[in-house]
Design a protein around this motif. Structure first.
Motif, PDB file in Angstrom:
ATOM      1  N   LYS A  78      16.933  -6.372  76.007  1.00  0.00           N
ATOM      2  CA  LYS A  78      17.190  -6.555  76.734  1.00  0.00           C
ATOM      3  C   LYS A  78      18.296  -6.602  75.567  1.00  0.00           C
ATOM      4  CE  LYS A  78      17.253 -11.541  75.618  1.00  0.00           C
ATOM      5  NZ  LYS A  78      17.744 -13.075  76.086  1.00  0.00           N
ATOM      6  N   HIS A  79      18.546  -6.368  74.511  1.00  0.00           N
ATOM      7  CA  HIS A  79      19.072  -6.061  73.147  1.00  0.00           C
ATOM      8  C   HIS A  79      19.185  -4.483  73.100  1.00  0.00           C
ATOM      9  CE1 HIS A  79      20.478 -10.472  72.425  1.00  0.00           C
ATOM     10  NE2 HIS A  79      18.970 -10.809  72.579  1.00  0.00           N
ATOM     11  N   GLU A  80      18.590  -3.814  73.557  1.00  0.00           N
ATOM     12  CA  GLU A  80      18.506  -2.377  73.171  1.00  0.00           C
ATOM     13  C   GLU A  80      19.529  -1.951  73.685  1.00  0.00           C
ATOM     14  OE1 GLU A  80      15.420  -0.885  76.084  1.00  0.00           O
ATOM     15  OE2 GLU A  80      14.443  -1.129  73.827  1.00  0.00           O
ATOM     16  N   CYS A  81      20.107  -1.047  73.137  1.00  0.00           N
ATOM     17  CA  CYS A  81      21.347  -0.406  73.361  1.00  0.00           C
ATOM     18  C   CYS A  81      20.608   0.893  73.694  1.00  0.00           C
ATOM     19  CB  CYS A  81      22.167   0.475  71.726  1.00  0.00           C
ATOM     20  SG  CYS A  81      23.389   1.338  72.677  1.00  0.00           S
ATOM     21  N   PRO A  82      20.974   1.555  74.945  1.00  0.00           N
ATOM     22  CA  PRO A  82      20.321   2.635  75.918  1.00  0.00           C
ATOM     23  C   PRO A  82      21.436   4.294  75.478  1.00  0.00           C
ATOM     24  CG  PRO A  82      21.435   1.398  77.530  1.00  0.00           C
ATOM     25  CD  PRO A  82      21.425   0.433  76.237  1.00  0.00           C
ATOM     26  N   PHE A  83      20.197   5.369  74.664  1.00  0.00           N
ATOM     27  CA  PHE A  83      20.883   5.717  74.093  1.00  0.00           C
ATOM     28  C   PHE A  83      21.729   6.840  74.451  1.00  0.00           C
ATOM     29  CE2 PHE A  83      20.163   9.971  73.005  1.00  0.00           C
ATOM     30  CZ  PHE A  83      21.157  10.515  71.911  1.00  0.00           C
ATOM     31  N   ALA A  84      20.737   7.530  76.242  1.00  0.00           N
ATOM     32  CA  ALA A  84      21.147   8.259  77.253  1.00  0.00           C
ATOM     33  C   ALA A  84      22.105   7.414  78.112  1.00  0.00           C
ATOM     34  CB  ALA A  84      19.956   8.244  78.224  1.00  0.00           C
ATOM     35  N   ARG A  85      22.136   6.132  78.278  1.00  0.00           N
ATOM     36  CA  ARG A  85      23.239   5.721  78.794  1.00  0.00           C
ATOM     37  C   ARG A  85      24.658   5.865  78.548  1.00  0.00           C
ATOM     38  NH1 ARG A  85      22.681  -0.414  81.910  1.00  0.00           N
ATOM     39  NH2 ARG A  85      25.178  -0.192  83.289  1.00  0.00           N
ATOM     40  N   TRP A 140      27.467  -2.312  69.472  1.00  0.00           N
ATOM     41  CA  TRP A 140      26.399  -2.977  69.734  1.00  0.00           C
ATOM     42  C   TRP A 140      26.098  -3.735  69.403  1.00  0.00           C
ATOM     43  CZ3 TRP A 140      25.038  -1.741  75.555  1.00  0.00           C
ATOM     44  CH2 TRP A 140      23.699  -2.512  75.384  1.00  0.00           C
ATOM     45  N   LYS A 141      26.146  -3.934  67.961  1.00  0.00           N
ATOM     46  CA  LYS A 141      25.135  -4.885  66.892  1.00  0.00           C
ATOM     47  C   LYS A 141      25.874  -5.627  66.822  1.00  0.00           C
ATOM     48  CE  LYS A 141      23.453  -1.244  64.748  1.00  0.00           C
ATOM     49  NZ  LYS A 141      22.568  -0.914  62.847  1.00  0.00           N
ATOM     50  N   GLU A 142      27.606  -5.443  66.726  1.00  0.00           N
ATOM     51  CA  GLU A 142      28.078  -6.705  66.020  1.00  0.00           C
ATOM     52  C   GLU A 142      28.263  -7.485  66.887  1.00  0.00           C
ATOM     53  OE1 GLU A 142      30.837  -3.671  63.153  1.00  0.00           O
ATOM     54  OE2 GLU A 142      31.595  -3.459  65.123  1.00  0.00           O
ATOM     55  N   MET A 143      28.537  -6.484  68.255  1.00  0.00           N
ATOM     56  CA  MET A 143      28.751  -8.151  69.699  1.00  0.00           C
ATOM     57  C   MET A 143      27.231  -8.772  69.634  1.00  0.00           C
ATOM     58  SD  MET A 143      31.711  -5.296  71.744  1.00  0.00           S
ATOM     59  CE  MET A 143      31.674  -6.587  73.121  1.00  0.00           C
ATOM     60  N   ARG A 144      26.441  -8.123  69.597  1.00  0.00           N
ATOM     61  CA  ARG A 144      24.950  -9.043  69.489  1.00  0.00           C
ATOM     62  C   ARG A 144      24.413  -8.609  71.116  1.00  0.00           C
ATOM     63  NH1 ARG A 144      24.825 -14.139  66.222  1.00  0.00           N
ATOM     64  NH2 ARG A 144      25.410 -13.335  64.002  1.00  0.00           N
ATOM     65  N   ASN A 162      36.029   7.916  58.925  1.00  0.00           N
ATOM     66  CA  ASN A 162      36.092   6.577  58.206  1.00  0.00           C
ATOM     67  C   ASN A 162      37.293   5.410  58.442  1.00  0.00           C
ATOM     68  OD1 ASN A 162      34.894   7.839  55.804  1.00  0.00           O
ATOM     69  ND2 ASN A 162      36.442   8.315  54.972  1.00  0.00           N
ATOM     70  N   LYS A 163      38.436   6.004  59.748  1.00  0.00           N
ATOM     71  CA  LYS A 163      39.046   4.378  60.299  1.00  0.00           C
ATOM     72  C   LYS A 163      38.473   4.047  61.647  1.00  0.00           C
ATOM     73  CE  LYS A 163      43.622   6.418  58.898  1.00  0.00           C
ATOM     74  NZ  LYS A 163      45.041   7.122  59.502  1.00  0.00           N
ATOM     75  N   VAL A 164      37.641   4.896  61.729  1.00  0.00           N
ATOM     76  CA  VAL A 164      37.030   4.516  63.568  1.00  0.00           C
ATOM     77  C   VAL A 164      35.664   3.119  63.069  1.00  0.00           C
ATOM     78  CG1 VAL A 164      34.829   6.125  63.681  1.00  0.00           C
ATOM     79  CG2 VAL A 164      36.463   5.186  65.595  1.00  0.00           C
ATOM     80  N   ASN A 165      35.233   3.166  62.033  1.00  0.00           N
ATOM     81  CA  ASN A 165      33.972   2.492  62.036  1.00  0.00           C
ATOM     82  C   ASN A 165      34.619   1.201  60.582  1.00  0.00           C
ATOM     83  OD1 ASN A 165      31.809   3.541  61.986  1.00  0.00           O
ATOM     84  ND2 ASN A 165      31.915   5.476  60.755  1.00  0.00           N
ATOM     85  N   ALA A 166      36.343   1.304  60.167  1.00  0.00           N
ATOM     86  CA  ALA A 166      36.668   0.332  59.663  1.00  0.00           C
ATOM     87  C   ALA A 166      37.346  -0.634  60.740  1.00  0.00           C
ATOM     88  CB  ALA A 166      38.204   0.844  59.014  1.00  0.00           C
ATOM     89  N   LEU A 167      37.834  -0.026  61.649  1.00  0.00           N
ATOM     90  CA  LEU A 167      38.615  -1.218  62.885  1.00  0.00           C
ATOM     91  C   LEU A 167      36.600  -1.545  63.996  1.00  0.00           C
ATOM     92  CD1 LEU A 167      41.153  -1.483  64.175  1.00  0.00           C
ATOM     93  CD2 LEU A 167      40.328   0.530  65.164  1.00  0.00           C
ATOM     94  N   ASN A 168      36.066  -2.519  63.037  1.00  0.00           N
ATOM     95  CA  ASN A 168      35.031  -2.842  63.566  1.00  0.00           C
ATOM     96  C   ASN A 168      36.199  -3.875  65.128  1.00  0.00           C
ATOM     97  OD1 ASN A 168      35.872  -5.302  62.542  1.00  0.00           O
ATOM     98  ND2 ASN A 168      34.606  -5.005  60.871  1.00  0.00           N
TER      99      ASN A 168
END
Length: 564
Positions: free
Chosen positions: A242-249, A301-305, A338-344
């Motif tokens: 239930k916690h895995e992020c589906p790559f294809a979808r 996905w990980k930050e939002m758990r 850099n900018k998009v990764n800083a915008l967590n």
């Protein structure tokens, strides 16, 4: 020659003579002015304008101009420092493009505008529109892929899907397995890859858009960034289902989001000028953006758990991250990354909260100014409430080592706010009269208010007091510092009311958290009441400018002349 070309352009603008009447000799002469390296800037600018009008006037003239103009020389005009030459050269290129010039020159053109974008001078509105058109036409080359669903009969497309599986799980050694065993293993691996239909993953790509473009973006990521691709898939394969992020979808939805943000498949507007400088930084920018954003999606996905049920919420946050970052106009892919990764995720929540307050007009400068004007009045209201509460009085309990024999005492302020009356009481009473309270302290004799561990009765019995009692203790010193009246409030509310009230008596600012909370509530209510008549009317950030005084103040109508 400059004056001659200017006069010719103005005469042609009247529409008396058709552009198609121009001779081939004239067209070659004008094209020569553009193709030559060294030429007067005003002549080249006018020549570019005339050629643009020719291209837009008829198909036959378009063909002649296309044959006579050196495209590489035309693109070189984008590298000069003269902004007028740059703009007119871009205008001619856009006219050639929109009238049917071969698309093979398109990628070459994308290199030209880099000098314009990275110039120290601001890009003009006309040039910005041309850059937007160039971006729109170039991105729309991807529209056929986006509109085409996967063909289940295409061996090439099926091979690409299987290459995604093999790149992630390195299943080259499954040749010795039986057909059924191999199918079962492939289905499990396609499920780990995030395909909804693991027995026939091609079914996931039948939706168009994004169609085959989603397959191309996934394949590009797997082939150009194999380590990142493998980490993405294997990291999520090791999580709970239930916690895995589906790559294809996720990839299919992300490709669709990028198409919507970049308006792929939409015709270019005649008025818009909102181009993205990052588009001109390198080739295949959509694919490179996808590679950055799919890793961003996994991070978010990980930050939002997140779980599978949160898929749509995660995609909304990712869309917002991409949109906000692109709106800051990054000029390179590295800067975008850099900018998009800083915008967590936490930053997105803060921005949403701030924007919500702006929408409610809470942070509008005029509203903030109104708040500051209302504060003194509301603070005075709170002060009066605190003094009234002290006049009503409060029952306190004496703290001693033998708690069963604790005594009660009462303290209240006189109605004229000049004397504190206190004294022991036998039982809990609501409001004993002042005559029953034998002791008193003139307010003018009070020197200081102490709280917490600074109180004398807390210093004497620090070892026996717990944290809760310490937070509710306060004292007042009078006459000399050796004399004090010590309190322990029964609740945090009483503590705030009394400390605020005593500070008011001493002419000091109220500092309790209760006061700040009440002030905020009162301010919010008062602001909403005052803005009721302005509902749904936007409040400007600054006041409109004061108009200049009239040239004459003789406004009055002279009725005397009418009467005569």
């Amino acid at each position: 020659m400059t004056h001659a070309l200017t006069g010719f352009t103005e005469l042609m603008d009247h529409g008396i003579v058709s552009w198609e009447n121009l001779s081939l000799v004239f067209i070659k002469k004008i094209a020569a002015f553009v193709n030559v390296k060294v030429m007067d800037a005003s002549i080249q600018r006018l020549s570019l304008t005339i050629l643009e009008n020719m291209v837009l006037s008829s198909n036959s003239l378009f063909k002649l101009v296309k044959e006579e103009v050196n495209l590489e020389r035309l693109i070189a005009h984008l590298q000069v420092t003269n902004q007028q030459i740059q703009t007119k050269a871009m205008a001619l290129l856009m006219a050639l493009l929109q009238t049917g010039l071969e698309r093979i020159f398109l990628r070459l053109w994308c290199v030209g505008p880099q000098n314009i974008i990275h110039s120290s001078e601001a890009v003009g509105n006309e040039m910005a529109h041309y850059l937007y058109v160039l971006q729109s036409v170039s991105l729309n080359l991807l529209e056929p892929l986006m509109r085409t669903p996967l063909d289940s009969l295409s061996q090439e497309q099926r091979d690409k899907i299987h290459s995604l599986r093999q790149s992630a799980f390195e299943t080259d050694s499954d040749g010795g397995l039986s057909h059924e065993r191999r199918r079962s293993l492939c289905a499990k691996e396609f499920k780990k890859l995030g395909f909804s239909n693991n027995s026939n993953p091609g079914q996931d790509l039948l939706r168009a858009p994004p169609g085959l473009l989603a397959l191309e973006t996934m394949t590009y990521f797997a082939s150009h960034y194999p380590d990142a691709y493998s980490r993405f898939v294997l990291e999520n394969s090791s999580r709970e289902d239930k916690h895995e992020c589906p790559f294809a979808r996720s990839s299919i939805q992300l490709t669709l989001i990028l198409c919507e943000i970049l308006h792929i498949g939409e015709p270019s507007s005649e008025t818009r000028s909102d181009y993205h400088p990052i588009f001109f930084s390198q080739d295949r920018i959509l694919y490179e953006l996808f590679c950055v954003c799919i890793l961003l999606l996994n991070k978010t996905w990980k930050e939002m758990r997140a779980t599978q049920e949160d898929f749509d919420k995660v995609m909304q946050v990712v869309r917002e991250q991409i949109t906000r970052t692109l709106s800051s106009k990054p000029t390179s892919l590295e800067l975008f990354k850099n900018k998009v990764n800083a915008l967590n995720y936490s930053e997105i929540l803060k921005l949403r909260q701030t924007e919500r307050l702006h929408q409610e007009e809470t942070l509008a400068p005029p509203v903030l100014e109104l708040k500051e004007r209302l504060k003194p009045e509301l603070l005075e209201l709170i002060r009066q409430q605190r003094l009234n509460r002290l006049c009503h009085g409060t029952l306190f309990r004496k703290i001693s080592s033998r708690r069963r024999q604790d005594k009660l005492w009462y303290c209240r302020l006189s109605p004229n706010h000049k004397v504190l009356h206190y004294g022991d009481v036998e039982k809990e009473t609501e409001t004993p009269p002042i005559e029953m309270l034998q002791e008193k302290i003139p307010v003018s004799d009070i020197k200081m208010l102490l709280t917490g561990k600074d109180c004398p009765h807390m210093r004497e019995a620090r070892g026996r007091q717990n944290r809760e009692v310490l937070d509710l203790a306060f004292s007042i010193t009078y006459d000399v510092e050796d004399y004090s009246l010590n309190f322990v409030a029964s609740s945090r509310t009483d503590f705030c009311l009394w400390t605020d009230g005593l500070n008011v008596l001493l002419g000091k600012e109220m500092t309790s958290e209760s006061m700040r909370s009440e002030l905020e509530i009162l301010l919010s209510m008062e602001i909403k009441l005052r803005l009721l008549d302005l509902e749904n009317v936007p409040i400007p950030d600054s006041a409109p400018p004061i108009p200049k005084p009239p040239s004459s103040f003789n406004f009055c109508y002279d009725f005397s002349q009418t009467e005569q």
